[in-house]
Structure formats: C-alpha cells, structure tokens
Design a protein around this motif. Structure first.
Motif, short mmCIF file in Angstrom:
data_model
loop_
_atom_site.label_atom_id
_atom_site.label_comp_id
_atom_site.label_asym_id
_atom_site.label_seq_id
_atom_site.Cartn_x
_atom_site.Cartn_y
_atom_site.Cartn_z
N VAL A 39 0.84 -1.20 0.00
CA VAL A 39 0.00 0.00 0.00
C VAL A 39 0.88 1.24 0.00
N ARG A 40 0.62 2.14 -0.94
CA ARG A 40 1.29 3.45 -0.97
C ARG A 40 0.49 4.40 -0.09
N ALA A 105 -4.71 5.90 5.48
CA ALA A 105 -5.25 5.53 4.17
C ALA A 105 -4.12 5.36 3.17
N GLY A 106 -4.43 4.66 2.08
CA GLY A 106 -3.44 4.48 1.04
C GLY A 106 -4.00 3.84 -0.21
N GLU A 107 -3.16 3.74 -1.21
CA GLU A 107 -3.49 3.12 -2.49
C GLU A 107 -2.84 1.74 -2.57
N ARG A 141 -8.98 2.85 2.30
CA ARG A 141 -9.39 4.24 2.55
C ARG A 141 -9.97 4.36 3.96
N GLY A 142 -9.10 4.57 4.91
CA GLY A 142 -9.46 4.58 6.33
C GLY A 142 -8.55 3.62 7.08
N VAL A 234 -7.75 9.17 -0.01
CA VAL A 234 -7.75 9.85 1.29
C VAL A 234 -9.14 9.75 1.90
N SER A 235 -9.22 9.43 3.19
CA SER A 235 -10.51 9.29 3.86
C SER A 235 -11.10 10.65 4.21
#
Length: 258
Positions: A39-40, A105-107, A141-142, A234-235
């Motif tokens: 996760v980025r 959070a991340g991608e 996301r969170g 982003v949350s």
C-alpha cells in the motif's frame, strides 16, 4: 493516482528516529509491504509522547497495551478499536519516547485482488460471486480498511517494519498496467512474510496538506493529520462526535484497553 516508478529500497531505521510530526508527512507516498499486499500511503496522523499529546495512547505513560510505542523506532503498533477493527501505526523516536504515526489511508499497489477479497470478508480466498466489488479507491481508505487490506491484526503488534538486509539490486515496481505479481517479494526482493516500509514515490511538497486529526476530542486543533491533496484514496475528515457510552476512537489516542 498517477503512474510512475516506486522505489523498492527499504527505509532505514533512522527515518523513524525523529518526532512523529516530522516523520508523518515524509511517510506520504511511501509503500508499506506485508506479505503479498503493498500500500502506498496517502494519509497519516502523528501522535506525540507522554505528557505532550493528550490524544495519544501514551499520554499517561507506559502500560502493557501501549508498550510497543515505547520500543525502538520503525516497529508496528497495532491496536484494537470499536470492538471490531485493528489500526496500524509506526513507532517514532528512540526507545522510551512513546510516539507513533497512525496509517490512515493508502493506495493498494500490489495484489489488489487479495486486498479486495479480505475487505469483502472472504479472507485470503476468492471473492464470493454476485457481490459488488469494492472500488480500488476504497480498498485501504481509512485506518481499519488499511489494516484489513494488509492483513494486519493483533498478532502483528510489535513487528519490525525496518528491513536491515542489503538493498543492493532490489528491483523497482512500476504502477503502469500489467498483471500484479503473485507476491510482493517479487517486486521488492524482500523475504516472504516481511513487513517493510519502502521508499515508494514521496509526495511532492506542494501536494501535502495538514489539518486537525480525525475523531478525537482532546488536542482536536493540533494540525497533525497529513494527506496528499486530491488523492481519491484519502478518507473524509470527521470531527469528534460525543457518544452515549465510552467507546474507542479511530485515532492512536482515545481507545480504551482491548
């Protein structure tokens, strides 16, 4: 989510041996790897030490529950919240300081299929048929979603997230198209099962924003939440809402003992 190359070199322990509010913005764009999922990071929150930050778990000192936060920098502090979720943090500063950064959070940049299966409640197996798939932007996301996507739970509390082996010859991961590898070790050169924070692609300074931390009632104006502006993973910010009875918060701060 722009495309590009992610640096697979692990971050050194010295990266985390700083105040959490300095480490936090520098974590944006870095990649956390656990097992096959990577996760980025796009959103984080900093929490200070004993007597410094009323929103931190360590504000009143060391307990069996928060002991990891008083350990060496670069270790995972994983705690239970709301009676159902886990949240992951990275410890900052030398031992006995009790400071950390919450990963909000991340991608997902490796094994989105597995992260989606975990988030759907299907564990590490294939997703159930007929269920609407979770959108990529919502996989991590969170803070609770991020922990689920990465497969982090109570047993991972205290794991060292600093890889101190040789970084020579580590390959790079491109976000541009193509099938995702079966295991994150394929793209990092790290041993299977390793938890590590990689260089990734640091956020540009002019894209980093800061503001109050989410869902806390004390030190609520401290601007130690950091995020990448405009990133869809982003949350949403949510201020603290008083509850009828004592429950846990989604911060590193106000969760009762689990």
């Amino acid at each position: 989510m722009d495309s590009g190359t992610l640096d697979s070199a692990p971050l050194p322990r010295s990266f985390f041996d700083r105040p959490s509010h300095e480490v936090a913005p520098d974590l944006l764009g870095r990649v956390l790897v656990h097992g096959p999922v990577a996760v980025r990071l796009t959103e984080v929150e900093a929490y200070g030490g004993p007597g410094e930050d009323p929103a931190a778990h360590t504000y009143r000192g060391r307990t069996p529950r928060n002991a990891v936060m008083f350990g060496p920098p670069g270790h995972l502090y994983v705690y239970f919240t709301y009676g159902m979720h886990f949240c992951a943090n990275l410890v900052c500063l030398p031992e006995d300081h009790g400071s950390a950064v919450l990963l909000r959070a991340g991608e997902v940049v490796a094994r989105a299929d597995l992260a989606r299966s975990r988030r759907s409640g299907d564990g590490d197996g294939p997703p159930a048929s007929g269920r609407k798939p979770i959108a990529d932007r919502d996989l991590a996301r969170g803070p609770a979603r991020l922990a689920v996507a990465l497969g982090l739970a109570r047993e991972h509390n205290g794991l060292d997230a600093v890889w101190e082996g040789s970084a020579a010859g580590l390959p790079r991961l491109s976000e541009k198209g193509g099938a995702q590898p079966e295991h994150a070790a394929w793209l990092t050169g790290l041993p299977k099962g390793t938890v590590a924070v990689l260089g990734g692609r640091p956020a540009e300074a002019d894209t980093i924003r800061s503001g109050p931390r989410t869902g806390i009632s004390t030190a609520k104006d401290t601007p130690w939440r950091f995020w990448i502006d405009g990133d869809p993973t982003v949350s949403p910010f949510r201020p603290h809402v008083p509850r009828r009875r004592s429950t846990a918060a989604t911060s590193v701060g106000e969760a009762p003992s689990s």
